[in-house]
Every structure is written in C-alpha cells, then in structure tokens.
Design a protein around this motif. Structure first.
Motif, short mmCIF file in Angstrom:
data_model
loop_
_atom_site.label_atom_id
_atom_site.label_comp_id
_atom_site.label_asym_id
_atom_site.label_seq_id
_atom_site.Cartn_x
_atom_site.Cartn_y
_atom_site.Cartn_z
N ALA A 1 0.86 -1.25 -0.12
CA ALA A 1 -0.14 0.02 -0.12
C ALA A 1 0.84 1.26 0.09
N ARG A 2 2.00 1.06 0.65
CA ARG A 2 3.01 2.48 0.87
C ARG A 2 3.47 2.68 -0.60
N VAL A 3 3.74 1.45 -1.39
CA VAL A 3 4.67 1.72 -2.71
C VAL A 3 3.49 2.31 -3.41
N ARG A 4 2.12 1.93 -3.65
CA ARG A 4 1.20 2.58 -4.45
C ARG A 4 1.10 4.09 -4.12
N SER A 5 0.94 4.29 -2.45
CA SER A 5 0.84 5.97 -2.25
C SER A 5 1.94 6.58 -2.66
N PHE A 6 3.17 6.25 -2.24
CA PHE A 6 4.40 6.82 -2.73
C PHE A 6 4.77 7.03 -4.27
N THR A 7 4.29 6.28 -5.04
CA THR A 7 4.02 6.47 -6.29
C THR A 7 3.16 7.53 -6.88
N ARG A 8 1.88 7.21 -6.38
CA ARG A 8 0.85 8.52 -6.85
C ARG A 8 1.33 9.70 -6.18
#
Length: 146
Positions: free
Chosen positions: A28-35
């Motif tokens: 979830a952190r990967v996706r949030s960081f990317t966005r």
C-alpha cells in the motif's frame, strides 16, 4: 531484454527512492508513494500506468526474490525523471534474472506481471546489483496523451 539500466541524461530533473518491507502495508505504501511522487511532479496523467508497473515489479520481487531470502530483506524502489521519461526501478536481494513468459492462457492466475510491464512501458530490463541482487527497471513516457 537488456541487462543494463538506462543512464539518465545529464539534465536529470528529479529523483525519489523508497525502501519497503514485504507486507500488505508495504505494498500500500508503494502505491501511495508512487501516486504522491507523480502528483508532485505534475505527472498525474502517468500515474495509473506507473503505479501498475511499480506494483507488478514489487510483487515479483516479493514473490520470487525475497521469499527465499533469510531474515527480513528489503525491496528498494527508485524513480528518475528526465524531461520525457520516467525510469522506475525495483531492487531486491536475489541474483536470478526475472523470468519473462509471454502470456499463455488468459485464465492463468500468475505469471502475467512482466507481460503487463512490457505492455505499459517503452522498454524494460534488468541489471545485477553488486555485491548481491538485481535491479529491474522500466521506462515510461511522460508525454501527455493527445
């Protein structure tokens, strides 16, 4: 599939990195960081493709590389932005190259990650990361759609 990471031009405009643990919260952190990173860089039009690519690469690293590594290994993400491209990288502790298997059956539950990366990126590849491990990368265009 090339075995070298493309070198960014001298006029690199931005970079970002993240170390992530292999867990539901980590993904979830990967996706949030990317966005969040792409929003700051005014690349919202690239966000969906980049998020999917980085999620697939991270999932592959967690599934194939980190699963067989003792201890609590990390996955490292990287983003390099130049005027026309976004380079995304995922580094893991395993020395084995990624396995690209062109899609067989569309009903297969696993094995489509790199096919998705291939479809969404202009190019992708991998390189060894001494002293151990590898980095898988993908280059995406930052040009807005017409």
């Amino acid at each position: 599939m090339p075995e070298t990471v493309p070198q960014p031009p001298a006029a690199l405009s931005a970079s970002a990195a993240l170390r992530v643990e292999c867990s539901r919260e980590g993904f979830a952190r990967v996706r949030s960081f990317t966005r969040d990173t792409l929003h700051v860089w005014s690349l919202d039009h690239c966000c969906d493709d980049a998020t999917l690519v980085i999620t697939e690469l991270t999932a592959n690293a967690a599934t194939h590389a980190v699963a067989g590594t003792p201890g609590a290994p990390e996955i490292r993400l990287g983003f390099l932005l130049d005027p026309t491209h976004l380079l995304v990288t995922v580094s893991d502790p395993d020395d084995h190259p990624p396995v690209y298997a062109p899609a067989g059956s569309s009903l297969e539950e696993n094995g489509r990650g790199l096919c998705i990366v291939d479809a969404l990126s202009e190019e992708w590849g991998w390189t060894p990361s001494p002293p151990a491990g590898k980095t898988v990368w993908a280059r995406l265009s930052t040009c807005p759609p017409l």
